[in-house]
Motif scaffolding. Structure first.
Motif, mmCIF file in Angstrom:
data_model
loop_
_atom_site.group_PDB
_atom_site.id
_atom_site.type_symbol
_atom_site.label_atom_id
_atom_site.label_comp_id
_atom_site.label_asym_id
_atom_site.label_seq_id
_atom_site.Cartn_x
_atom_site.Cartn_y
_atom_site.Cartn_z
ATOM 1 N N UNK A 165 0.841 -1.196 0.000
ATOM 2 C CA UNK A 165 0.000 0.000 0.000
ATOM 3 C C UNK A 165 0.877 1.247 0.000
ATOM 4 N N UNK A 166 0.516 2.210 -0.831
ATOM 5 C CA UNK A 166 1.269 3.465 -0.944
ATOM 6 C C UNK A 166 0.285 4.624 -0.910
ATOM 7 N N UNK A 167 0.662 5.711 -0.216
ATOM 8 C CA UNK A 167 -0.154 6.924 -0.176
ATOM 9 C C UNK A 167 0.434 7.936 -1.150
ATOM 10 N N UNK A 168 -0.351 8.332 -2.144
ATOM 11 C CA UNK A 168 0.097 9.238 -3.196
ATOM 12 C C UNK A 168 -0.180 10.682 -2.798
ATOM 13 N N UNK A 169 0.604 11.618 -3.345
ATOM 14 C CA UNK A 169 0.422 13.060 -3.107
ATOM 15 C C UNK A 169 0.373 13.383 -1.629
ATOM 16 N N UNK B 295 -3.931 1.678 8.771
ATOM 17 C CA UNK B 295 -3.633 0.652 7.777
ATOM 18 C C UNK B 295 -2.112 0.521 7.699
ATOM 19 N N UNK B 296 -1.572 -0.706 7.702
ATOM 20 C CA UNK B 296 -0.114 -0.865 7.604
ATOM 21 C C UNK B 296 0.395 -0.462 6.226
ATOM 22 N N UNK B 297 0.981 0.721 6.117
ATOM 23 C CA UNK B 297 1.456 1.240 4.844
ATOM 24 C C UNK B 297 2.886 0.794 4.583
ATOM 25 N N UNK B 298 3.235 0.727 3.306
ATOM 26 C CA UNK B 298 4.597 0.414 2.901
ATOM 27 C C UNK B 298 5.334 1.636 2.375
ATOM 28 N N UNK B 299 4.570 2.663 1.936
ATOM 29 C CA UNK B 299 5.224 3.755 1.218
ATOM 30 C C UNK B 299 4.341 4.998 1.250
ATOM 31 N N UNK B 300 4.960 6.164 1.305
ATOM 32 C CA UNK B 300 4.264 7.421 1.063
ATOM 33 C C UNK B 300 5.017 8.154 -0.041
ATOM 34 N N UNK B 301 4.259 8.820 -0.932
ATOM 35 C CA UNK B 301 4.868 9.538 -2.051
ATOM 36 C C UNK B 301 4.637 11.030 -1.820
ATOM 37 N N UNK B 302 5.724 11.727 -1.566
ATOM 38 C CA UNK B 302 5.677 13.144 -1.236
ATOM 39 C C UNK B 302 5.298 13.948 -2.478
ATOM 40 N N UNK B 303 4.303 14.809 -2.342
ATOM 41 C CA UNK B 303 3.795 15.549 -3.493
ATOM 42 C C UNK B 303 4.894 16.406 -4.129
ATOM 43 N N UNK B 304 4.860 16.476 -5.468
ATOM 44 C CA UNK B 304 5.889 17.198 -6.207
ATOM 45 C C UNK B 304 5.948 18.675 -5.890
ATOM 46 N N UNK B 305 4.855 19.255 -5.376
ATOM 47 C CA UNK B 305 4.874 20.679 -5.033
ATOM 48 C C UNK B 305 5.907 20.962 -3.951
ATOM 49 N N UNK B 306 5.998 20.066 -2.950
ATOM 50 C CA UNK B 306 6.976 20.255 -1.879
ATOM 51 C C UNK B 306 8.396 20.070 -2.419
ATOM 52 N N UNK B 307 8.560 19.120 -3.348
ATOM 53 C CA UNK B 307 9.878 18.910 -3.944
ATOM 54 C C UNK B 307 10.320 20.150 -4.709
ATOM 55 N N UNK B 308 9.392 20.744 -5.483
ATOM 56 C CA UNK B 308 9.737 21.915 -6.281
ATOM 57 C C UNK B 308 10.060 23.119 -5.403
ATOM 58 N N UNK B 309 9.400 23.229 -4.234
ATOM 59 C CA UNK B 309 9.576 24.404 -3.390
ATOM 60 C C UNK B 309 10.634 24.211 -2.311
ATOM 61 N N UNK B 310 11.185 22.978 -2.185
ATOM 62 C CA UNK B 310 12.070 22.683 -1.051
ATOM 63 C C UNK B 310 13.312 23.563 -1.035
#
Length: 809
Positions: A694-698, A712-727
């Motif tokens: 299970x992965x959480x997108x955005x 829910x036991x998650x395996x992955x979270x995907x950090x939204x691209x907006x934060x990557x662009x502004x980091x």
């Protein structure tokens, strides 16, 4: 306690006087002195045993009983034992220059009674004083010594229970184990010495030396055994500190100290906390905050500071039941335990700080800073989930509020006054909103209120009710308000739209509500409702759905674009995301944004979801057959998870392609996890039970709290691209990236950065601790025909990069 003590003293006096009364003769004075001396020697050699708040002393009194029964008549034995014990007490007090303990009278009474019981048992079988050592005498002496041990141990523990009010069960069991072993040693030394002393009294001089050697051998054994028990309990107590809450760690630390060091009271006091210094105390009654306990008893307290990273996070206090503190071995264990407790407290504090920082960062990213309402992105995300999860066909109403003449307020009263107007508007709308409704600020002077309507009410009735609420909002907002000392009436216009769930998404509802606001202003009113006949921009969706149904049947128009997920350090592919594309015969290649909304609000969603998972697993099966298995990710909507067929469909497709569940990743949004639909979490757990990841997108753009993510036991979270662009430019965005990565590492969830478009972004993400990324700079989406070559190229490049340091060296 006083009654029991007086009763023991009375029985002891009766035993002493009764023995002297019934004695057939008086012994020679030198024999009585020898018996007293033997008793004093055996009581000077004693071993301390500490359990809980009590201390019990193990002496070799049964040896003195056996020797005394040979030296003096049985009636005189209690007097000899009593006098010898008192000589030992006096000698120890003079040597250590301390006052005798207050328990001396009751201890003297217990020893006298026990000596009387032992003497009575011995003479009832055969009198050693009269007949010397024989078989019956030996048996009587063994039973006498056993009776002495049981009587002393039982009465001593009874007095401890009455004096300290603690359960003596554990102390009684441990004491008997040690005392019965001492009994065997006492008999092994005392019986031969007594037999020899019968012929020559000088053999009694051997007894102190033999007992001294036996005592130190036995003392070493007891100490070794107690030390092993202490270290075993230390290991167990240290493991119990692996908790996530600071208060729970402190309570477990106090409980562990109580068990490890065998004391009656232990305390852990924290140097920090939201309510100042806090303390947890463990004693025989349990563990509780210190404020709930009476003042501690007057006992020696050994305090050890809890140091982590050079800072004191608290104090560990151990209350020992006597004047002596911990021994060398105990102090070492105390230091080790204090270090483990300090590290556990520091870990919980760090975890809680990360949790608070990320919660704050995510909250700020989802809420309007001025009004505290949901911002546009969060309102769209939450609203879309609410619309999708509403029963198909049930009415959904949206009220769009526009503050009139807002620019004039800014120009005449200043921007600070404008901010106050927006704050007042938000507060009045918040008072008007009801539970279950979504309220947010879209930006500028626009606010929106989404009203899901349960049941199957007629659209006309719902629209009439929504219009009435719009008028009520206009009246509420028009109430006078003091803005920077000026009385202002906030005028507003409201656009109302009502539509059945499944016929329009959140973006479409906002577009229609905006059209309704324009219609209201053009008509000169304050409330307008959406009229599709006056909306020239309404999209034509029925034809699009019909074409999509045909595309699913033809099986050649809907294709997958596959984009790798890359390990940032090496460039190696660690997964692939499957993105649906539509090769429309007339419109060309359509991206998901142009048809997915229509699919999600139609009865085609189940067929479409099954089709995409099937095609994605077919590609993954090809890789697996070639010996290069990679997980493939598929995005699922909230409505897909509400389909009860979904777990069965996924299971059947995995069997069809002969793949393990771990090679399929289901991507969902934050709003799906935190939806109030019970079927969503159940569906996720059922899919997870198949081994699917299970992965959480955005991540970060929705409205999820970190607590809900743990449902829910998650395996992955995907950090939204907006934060990557502004980091690189935004401290807040960089903080979200960093804290998300650190939290993911703490709870064992992989964090993938989306939208990596440049090499500086990749470098920054690596520096912030992120290990995986996805974006055009790393690898662009490509078709199923070309993805194999792309993955081989990425793997080869990663292999060269891993080997390049060794070649350089």
């Amino acid at each position: 306690m006083t009654l029991a003590r007086n009763l023991i003293l009375a029985v002891a006096l009766v035993t002493l006087l009764g023995g002297l009364w019934v004695a057939a003769e008086s012994p020679p004075w030198w024999r009585l002195m020898l018996a007293i001396g033997v008793a004093a020697a055996t009581h000077l050699l004693r071993q301390r045993l500490r359990v809980g708040p009590a201390v019990f002393y193990l002496a070799w009194g049964e040896a003195a009983l056996v020797i005394s029964l040979f030296l003096v008549p049985a009636g005189w034995v209690p007097l000899a034992v009593l006098c010898g014990a008192m000589v030992a007490v006096a000698g120890r007090a003079l040597h250590f220059r301390r006052r005798p303990p207050e328990t001396v009278p009751e201890v003297a009474g217990v020893l006298t009674i026990a000596a009387g019981v032992g003497s009575l048992i011995a003479v009832s079988i055969s009198d050693p004083y009269a007949s010397g050592l024989s078989g019956p005498v030996a048996l009587g002496l063994v039973l006498a010594a056993l009776g002495y041990v049981v009587t002393v141990t039982g009465l001593a523990h009874l007095m401890l229970r009455l004096r300290r009010g603690v359960s003596a069960g554990l102390l009684l069991r441990r004491t008997l184990v040690y005392k019965l072993t001492m009994l065997l040693g006492s008999l092994a030394v005392a019986l031969p010495v007594a037999a020899l002393a019968r012929a020559e009294w000088r053999w009694l001089l051997v007894l102190p030396l033999a007992l001294w050697l036996l005592h130190w051998s036995y003392t070493y054994r007891i100490r070794s055994r107690e030390r092993r028990r202490m270290w075993a309990r230390l290991a167990a107590a240290t493991r119990s500190l692996n908790l996530s809450d600071e208060a729970a760690v402190a309570a477990a630390g106090a409980r562990g100290a109580l068990e490890v060091f065998a004391v009656g009271r232990a305390e852990v006091q924290l140097s920090r906390g939201t309510a100042g210094a806090q303390a947890w105390v463990a004693d025989t009654r349990g563990v509780r905050p210190r404020d709930a306990l009476p003042d501690p008893e007057t006992r020696v307290c050994t305090a050890v500071p809890l140091l982590a990273a050079g800072q004191e996070v608290g104090v560990l206090r151990i209350y020992f039941p006597e004047q002596a503190g911990p021994g060398n071995g105990e102090y070492t264990a105390l230091r080790v335990y204090a270090d483990a407790l300090a590290a556990a407290l520091q870990d919980t504090a760090t975890h809680e700080e990360l949790h608070r920082l990320l919660e704050r960062s995510v909250y700020d990213a989802q809420h309007d800073r001025l009004t505290g309402l949901l911002n546009r992105a969060a309102l769209l995300a939450r609203g879309e989930t609410a619309v999708q999860l509403s029963p198909h066909g049930s009415p959904v109403a949206l009220l769009l509020v526009d503050v009139d003449h807002f620019r004039e307020i800014n120009d005449t009263l200043g921007h600070a006054a404008g901010d106050q107007v927006l704050t007042v508007t938000a507060a009045r709308m918040r008072e008007h909103a009801q539970p279950g409704e979504l309220l947010g600020r879209l930006g500028g002077d626009e606010f929106a209120l989404l009203v899901p309507v349960p049941g199957r009410a007629a659209l006309s009735e719902v629209q009439q009710s929504a219009v009435e609420r719009g008028r009520e909002l206009v009246r509420r907002l028009a109430a006078e308000a003091d803005i920077n000392g000026v009385t202002v009436a906030v005028e507003s216009s409201v656009g109302v739209v009502v539509a059945p769930a499944g016929t329009a998404d959140m973006a479409e509802l906002l577009r229609r509500a905006d059209a309704a606001v324009r219609q209201a202003k053009q008509g000169g009113g304050t409330v307008g409702w959406y009229d599709p006949r006056q909306d020239a921009s309404s999209p034509d969706r029925p034809a699009l759905l019909a074409e999509l149904r045909a595309a699913l049947d033809r099986n050649d128009e809907l294709v997958l674009a596959l984009q790798p997920v890359i390990e940032l350090a090496t460039g190696a592919p660690i997964g692939v995301e499957a993105l649906a594309r539509w090769r429309h015969p007339q419109r060309g290649l359509l991206p998901p944004a142009e048809f997915l909304r229509a699919v999600e609000n139609s009865d085609l969603l189940g067929l479409f979801t099954e089709y995409v998972i099937d095609r994605a697993l077919a590609v993954a099966a090809q890789w697996a057959r070639r010996g290069s298995p990679l997980p493939v990710a598929v995005n699922l909507s909230a409505r897909s998870l509400l389909d009860t067929r979904l777990p069965r469909v996924v299971s059947a497709l995995l069997r069809k392609h002969r793949l393990p569940g771990r090679l399929l990743v289901v991507e969902i949004t934050e709003t799906v996890i935190t939806s109030e639909q019970p079927g969503v979490l159940e569906a996720l757990r059922n899919v997870r039970a198949l081994g699917v990841r299970l992965s959480v997108d955005d991540f970060g753009t929705g409205y999820a709290s970190l607590t809900l993510l743990t449902q829910v036991p998650l395996d992955e979270v995907k950090l939204d691209g907006e934060f990557v662009a502004r980091a690189a430019e935004s401290v807040e965005a960089a903080a979200i990236v960093r804290t998300t990565v650190e939290l993911g590492r703490e709870i064992g969830i992989r964090v993938v950065a989306e939208g990596v478009e440049t090499e500086p972004q990749r470098t920054l993400l690596t520096r912030l601790g992120c290990t995986a990324g996805q974006g055009f700079h790393l690898a662009a989406p490509t078709g199923a025909e070309q993805i194999g070559e792309l993955l081989r190229s990425l793997s080869a490049g990663a292999k060269r990069q891993r080997s390049s340091p060794a070649q350089t060296a």
